[in-house]
Design a protein around this motif. Structure first.
Motif, PDB file in Angstrom:
ATOM      1  N   ARG A  63       0.825  -1.204   0.000  1.00  0.00           N
ATOM      2  CA  ARG A  63       0.000   0.000   0.000  1.00  0.00           C
ATOM      3  C   ARG A  63       0.863   1.260   0.000  1.00  0.00           C
ATOM      4  N   ALA A  64       1.940   1.257   0.792  1.00  0.00           N
ATOM      5  CA  ALA A  64       2.838   2.411   0.818  1.00  0.00           C
ATOM      6  C   ALA A  64       3.537   2.580  -0.525  1.00  0.00           C
ATOM      7  N   GLY A  65       3.953   1.457  -1.129  1.00  0.00           N
ATOM      8  CA  GLY A  65       4.607   1.532  -2.439  1.00  0.00           C
ATOM      9  C   GLY A  65       3.678   2.007  -3.529  1.00  0.00           C
ATOM     10  N   PHE A  66       2.422   1.561  -3.487  1.00  0.00           N
ATOM     11  CA  PHE A  66       1.446   1.998  -4.487  1.00  0.00           C
ATOM     12  C   PHE A  66       1.220   3.500  -4.387  1.00  0.00           C
ATOM     13  N   ARG A  67       1.076   3.998  -3.164  1.00  0.00           N
ATOM     14  CA  ARG A  67       0.851   5.429  -2.992  1.00  0.00           C
ATOM     15  C   ARG A  67       2.076   6.231  -3.431  1.00  0.00           C
ATOM     16  N   ALA A  68       3.272   5.750  -3.062  1.00  0.00           N
ATOM     17  CA  ALA A  68       4.488   6.468  -3.448  1.00  0.00           C
ATOM     18  C   ALA A  68       4.656   6.495  -4.964  1.00  0.00           C
ATOM     19  N   GLU A  69       4.370   5.367  -5.625  1.00  0.00           N
ATOM     20  CA  GLU A  69       4.492   5.322  -7.081  1.00  0.00           C
ATOM     21  C   GLU A  69       3.451   6.215  -7.745  1.00  0.00           C
ATOM     22  N   PHE A  70       2.243   6.202  -7.205  1.00  0.00           N
ATOM     23  CA  PHE A  70       1.181   7.023  -7.774  1.00  0.00           C
ATOM     24  C   PHE A  70       1.519   8.506  -7.658  1.00  0.00           C
ATOM     25  N   VAL A  71       1.983   8.919  -6.480  1.00  0.00           N
ATOM     26  CA  VAL A  71       2.338  10.321  -6.273  1.00  0.00           C
ATOM     27  C   VAL A  71       3.544  10.698  -7.130  1.00  0.00           C
ATOM     28  N   ASP A  72       4.518   9.788  -7.247  1.00  0.00           N
ATOM     29  CA  ASP A  72       5.714  10.087  -8.040  1.00  0.00           C
ATOM     30  C   ASP A  72       5.377  10.283  -9.510  1.00  0.00           C
ATOM     31  N   THR A  73       4.450   9.493 -10.029  1.00  0.00           N
ATOM     32  CA  THR A  73       4.061   9.676 -11.428  1.00  0.00           C
ATOM     33  C   THR A  73       3.306  10.986 -11.634  1.00  0.00           C
TER      34      THR A  73
END
Length: 431
Positions: free
Chosen positions: A51-61
């Protein structure tokens, strides 16, 4: 120096956990408890990491391919002096260079970019796709890390002024590559005496980027600013000015200073305004998942209670003998508390190891599942990003460990107190 637990209490507790074959039921319950706690902690750590990785990737994109905040002018109401009809026209920024310079002076602003935006129909090789065109200067485009990433792009960005840059999704659907030409059809074209006719221009593809977001790669086209102004009838004006700040997570702090710097009629739209609802849903889902998986850890911890109750019944004679030898109620309580605590600690440590291992390999696991299911396990058009990342954070591991150990220690207290209060006379009556 006095300690909470004596050495002989540790020795007795460890001996009781190593049940003999005749007491196999206790041994089985111990293993069931240990495995259940390990699996619960593993699932909790892996889920929190994903969940943390998904949010970080989403925000980074989002931040890597978009402005942190956008400044635009409010729509204007124009009244026809002959018919008294009222028309609402989009706001434009005519002196965009001066406005951009004023915005750049705001403390914390790291860059600005004037942008012209418009929608077109892109076509090539008998295929077509709806696209959104961003007219932008080359030096501003080079400041977007997700667009200029050399590991995921094809072509020469230095030739951007000679053509256009398109997303990899558009290139795939139209079947084009660097050097090919695509036609762009805009509904707001040339103005003639007979009205406005659609404008059709062909452009060479000089650069193909992959931003990491399916919706961006499938719909976005970048065009040189001067060409976009001509193509969309924006001579001398732009639609908005994109602004980049040094701390995107606190982008709301710049809303009022940017509006004041831009002047009367200015409006601000941040990346949180466009994606805030989705991020809030992710945060709420994180809390819900933590609660649900905490229940699973609690259920696994309850097996410790069952195992300890069986252990207390089997060791009733031993408890009676120890009490007659002078062992206090507190010592008996600590012995059986250590029995349950050992199970919780070992299961938690095993769960942490398995959870970390699973989180570090979740991308490879999803790739394998995608290969087995023909791409059905992870669909970028639904999820928005191309892969399932994991972000192991020390805080998430600490939360999982603290939860597991706390529950394990709490459920151990009841059977340990029952053992401590056992009457030695009753325990030895039938022996």
């Amino acid at each position: 120096m006095a300690t909470a637990f004596s050495r002989f209490e540790f020795m007795i507790a460890w001996r009781y956990l190593r049940a003999r074959r005749a007491e196999g039921g206790v041994s089985v319950m111990t293993w069931i408890s240990l495995i259940g706690i390990a699996l619960g902690v593993m699932a909790l750590i892996a889920t929190l990491a994903v969940r943390a990785g998904f949010r970080a990737e989403f925000v980074d994109t989002i931040l890597g391919a978009n402005a942190h905040t956008t400044v635009y002018m409010s729509p204007q109401r124009i009244t026809n002096e002959f018919t008294d009809d009222v028309y609402v026209v989009p706001g434009r920024i005519s002196d965009h260079q001066a406005v951009a310079a004023q915005l750049a002076q705001v403390p914390g602003v790291t860059g600005t970019a004037a942008v012209v935006k418009g929608q077109v129909m892109a076509s090539a090789n008998d295929a077509s796709n709806v696209a959104e065109v961003y007219g932008i200067a080359l030096e501003d485009l080079e400041e977007m890390p997700r667009i200029v990433n050399p590991d995921t792009s094809v072509g020469d960005l230095a030739r951007f002024d000679d053509g256009i840059a398109i997303g990899s999704g558009i290139a795939r659907e139209l079947g084009v590559t660097v050097g090919d030409r695509i036609r762009l059809i805009a509904p707001e074209g040339a103005r003639t005496a007979f009205g406005t006719t659609p404008r059709v221009n062909a452009y060479e593809v000089t650069y193909i980027f992959t931003a990491g977001r399916y919706d961006i790669d499938r719909t976005r086209i970048y065009m040189p600013l001067a060409e976009a102004q001509s193509y969309f009838n924006r001579e001398g004006v732009v639609d908005e000015i994109e602004v980049f700040v040094d701390d995107p997570e606190r982008v709301d702090d710049w809303t009022l200073p940017l509006m004041q710097a831009a002047g009367q009629g200015a409006q601000v739209w941040t990346w949180r305004d466009s994606s805030g609802a989705f991020l809030s849903a992710l945060d709420m889902e994180d809390d819900v998942m933590f609660v649900i998986l905490s229940v699973l850890v609690l259920i696994a911890s309850m097996n410790i209670t069952s195992g300890l109750i069986m252990l207390v019944k089997n060791k009733g004679r031993d408890i009676g003998i120890l009490r007659t030898m002078g062992l206090t109620e507190g010592s008996v309580l600590r012995v059986f508390f250590l029995c349950g605590a050992f199970t919780g600690i070992i299961g938690t440590l095993a769960g942490v190891g398995l959870g970390v291992l699973l989180a570090l390999n979740v991308d490879n696991i999803m790739a394998g599942l995608n290969a087995l299911t023909g791409g059905g396990a992870w669909q970028p058009e639904v999820r928005g990003i191309y892969r399932l990342p994991a972000d192991l954070r020390a805080w998430d591991i600490f939360r999982a460990v603290a939860l597991s150990l706390t529950l394990s220690f709490i459920v151990t207290i009841f059977p340990a107190r029952r053992a401590a209060r056992m009457n030695p006379v009753e325990a030895l009556r039938y022996e």
